[in-house]
Motif scaffolding. Structure first.
Motif, short mmCIF file in Angstrom:
data_model
loop_
_atom_site.label_atom_id
_atom_site.label_comp_id
_atom_site.label_asym_id
_atom_site.label_seq_id
_atom_site.Cartn_x
_atom_site.Cartn_y
_atom_site.Cartn_z
N LYS A 1 0.87 -1.24 0.11
CA LYS A 1 -0.02 -0.10 0.19
C LYS A 1 0.70 1.17 -0.21
O LYS A 1 0.31 2.42 -0.45
CB LYS A 1 -0.98 -0.13 1.10
N HIS A 2 2.05 1.42 0.66
CA HIS A 2 3.14 2.21 0.63
C HIS A 2 4.42 1.88 -0.16
O HIS A 2 5.27 1.48 0.51
CB HIS A 2 3.31 2.99 2.09
N PRO A 3 4.51 1.98 -1.40
CA PRO A 3 5.43 1.58 -2.00
C PRO A 3 6.97 2.30 -1.76
O PRO A 3 7.99 1.57 -1.94
CB PRO A 3 5.31 1.56 -3.76
N GLY A 4 6.49 3.60 -1.28
CA GLY A 4 7.83 4.02 -0.82
C GLY A 4 8.08 4.17 0.86
O GLY A 4 9.08 4.74 1.36
N GLY A 5 7.28 3.20 1.25
CA GLY A 5 7.32 3.34 2.79
C GLY A 5 6.80 4.62 3.41
O GLY A 5 6.23 5.34 2.86
N ILE A 6 6.92 4.50 4.66
CA ILE A 6 6.33 5.77 5.49
C ILE A 6 7.46 6.13 6.48
O ILE A 6 8.30 5.16 6.88
CB ILE A 6 5.05 5.18 6.38
N THR A 7 7.40 7.42 6.44
CA THR A 7 8.49 7.96 7.53
C THR A 7 7.92 8.24 8.93
O THR A 7 6.85 9.15 8.68
CB THR A 7 9.24 9.19 7.01
N PHE A 8 8.14 7.56 10.01
CA PHE A 8 7.60 7.95 11.27
C PHE A 8 8.68 8.99 11.95
O PHE A 8 9.86 8.92 11.97
CB PHE A 8 7.60 6.73 12.21
N TYR A 9 7.89 9.71 12.77
CA TYR A 9 8.67 10.86 13.76
C TYR A 9 8.25 10.62 15.18
O TYR A 9 6.98 10.48 15.32
CB TYR A 9 8.49 12.25 13.07
N SER A 10 9.25 10.63 15.87
CA SER A 10 8.71 10.51 17.30
C SER A 10 8.01 11.82 17.73
O SER A 10 8.26 12.87 17.67
CB SER A 10 10.01 10.34 18.27
N THR A 11 6.78 11.54 18.42
CA THR A 11 6.09 12.67 19.21
C THR A 11 6.76 13.18 20.07
O THR A 11 6.60 14.69 20.06
CB THR A 11 4.63 12.03 19.44
N MET A 12 7.61 12.49 20.79
CA MET A 12 8.32 13.31 21.89
C MET A 12 9.41 14.24 21.35
O MET A 12 9.41 15.38 21.81
CB MET A 12 9.15 12.43 22.86
N GLY B 1 11.84 8.90 24.30
CA GLY B 1 10.64 9.14 25.32
C GLY B 1 9.54 8.76 24.58
O GLY B 1 9.50 8.47 23.23
N LYS B 2 8.47 8.75 25.10
CA LYS B 2 6.95 8.30 24.84
C LYS B 2 5.94 9.51 25.33
O LYS B 2 6.03 9.53 26.62
CB LYS B 2 6.68 7.06 25.00
N THR B 3 5.26 9.99 24.48
CA THR B 3 4.30 11.23 25.06
C THR B 3 2.85 10.23 25.05
O THR B 3 2.81 9.10 24.56
CB THR B 3 3.97 12.15 24.05
N GLY B 4 1.91 10.93 25.87
CA GLY B 4 0.58 10.41 25.97
C GLY B 4 -0.36 11.58 26.15
O GLY B 4 0.07 12.38 26.94
N TYR B 5 -1.47 11.46 25.71
CA TYR B 5 -2.46 12.54 26.13
C TYR B 5 -4.00 11.95 25.94
O TYR B 5 -4.18 11.41 24.60
CB TYR B 5 -2.42 13.75 25.18
N THR B 6 -4.93 12.32 26.77
CA THR B 6 -6.28 12.35 26.57
C THR B 6 -6.76 13.45 27.37
O THR B 6 -6.25 13.89 28.42
CB THR B 6 -6.95 10.76 26.99
#
Length: 324
Positions: free
Chosen positions: A243-254, A271-276
């Motif tokens: 579905k993504h021939p070029g892949g996906i780039t992920f960025y850390s939310t932190m 790190g890892k962020t969280g929010y609700t």
């Protein structure tokens, strides 16, 4: 000829006796020795896991920041090498963890995946209810075939709920079954004030923990090289998919929220962020100050994605006030 047969008989008897001795020895080994070693292994395992739950609450002058100045109503600072608590604020008070839940999701998945390069197919049911709940998504699509390692990065960096569900289904057959493994892991680690209801951190009144329990979890998870690599990554490029021939780039939310800010004589490593709405702004982070590594867990800060990120503000303040 009779003389030759007579000579062979003692040899046969000796051989039979040897086999009997081997059989008896094997039985004894199986029934006595192996359980003995198993008991020792279980004791060593218990000792290892219990060490993460016996965090020492020791006053330490290394931190001059008063916890009262923090925006977060719940916080705990741990020196990683010896798990000593250097600062805490309502650390055993019940909180909602939001996406900090995904630290448990990730470490449980890592420990239960036989092959991180295994391809996992996301189905329509993977996404069921996630968009309606306004869950954070990594960007994968129904029908997409994704490597397990890419899903793990999707869990931790962009906080992708669909990645959590895909891993849960693959490992345990359903999210509900996967959550049972999460809760068992929490119990094994001594996270006595924690209960999970889902793998994503979506709000549920029965889905709760404490910042102290999360410190136990993170100190344990960071011993795993794969988890540490993911936790400390600022971005990641997935492999091409159908579905993504070029892949996906992920960025850390932190790292995005950190916005190139950092600490004096040190570095926030990951790190890892969280929010609700109910959980407020949360953060689990790892930093190196001088030659030591520290863990800071904070939760409940006021604000949202569009306000000042008070969880980041607190982390910078605490780490900057550690005296080596």
């Amino acid at each position: 000829m009779a003389r030759k047969v007579k000579k062979k008989m003692p040899g046969i008897r000796v051989f039979v006796a040897f086999l009997l001795k081997v059989g008896i020895a094997a039985f004894v080994y199986k029934s006595i020795i192996i359980p003995g070693y198993q008991h020792i292994f279980e004791k060593e395992y218990d000792d290892k896991t219990s060490s993460y739950s016996s965090l020492k609450i020791t006053p330490d002058p290394s931190v001059s920041t008063s916890s009262d100045k923090l925006n977060s109503p719940n916080a705990i600072l741990i020196r990683l090498i010896d798990h000593t608590i250097l600062m805490q604020k309502n650390s055993e008070e019940k909180i909602y963890p939001a996406s900090l839940t995904k630290m448990m999701t990730a470490i449980v998945a890592i420990e239960n995946l036989p092959d991180l390069k295994e391809e996992i197919k996301l189905t329509n049911s993977t996404f069921q209810g996630l968009y309606e709940a306004d869950a954070s998504m990594a960007g994968f699509r129904p029908g997409e075939q994704v490597m397990a390692i890419d899903l793990l990065y999707g869990v931790m960096l962009p906080s992708g709920a669909e990645c959590c569900i895909a891993l849960s289904d693959q490992i345990a057959g359903s999210e509900q079954n996967f959550v049972k493994i999460m809760n068992q892991k929490a119990a094994d680690l001594g996270m006595d004030n924690t209960h999970f209801e889902n793998a994503t951190g979506l709000q549920n009144k029965n889905h709760y923990t404490t910042v102290k329990d999360l410190a136990i979890l993170l100190s344990y998870a960071l011993q795993n090289d794969t988890f540490r690599e993911i936790f400390t990554s600022s971005r990641y490029f997935t492999q091409p998919t159908n579905k993504h021939p070029g892949g996906i780039t992920f960025y850390s939310t932190m790292f995005e929220d950190l916005n190139n800010q950092n600490i004096i004589d040190g570095e926030i490593l990951g790190g890892k962020t969280g929010y609700t709405d109910e959980a407020g702004l949360c953060l689990a982070s790892l930093a190196k100050v001088g030659k030591q590594e520290y863990i800071l867990i904070s939760a409940g800060a006021k604000g949202d994605h569009y306000s000042e990120q008070y969880n980041i503000t607190d982390a910078l303040a605490v780490y900057n006030n550690i005296r080596k």
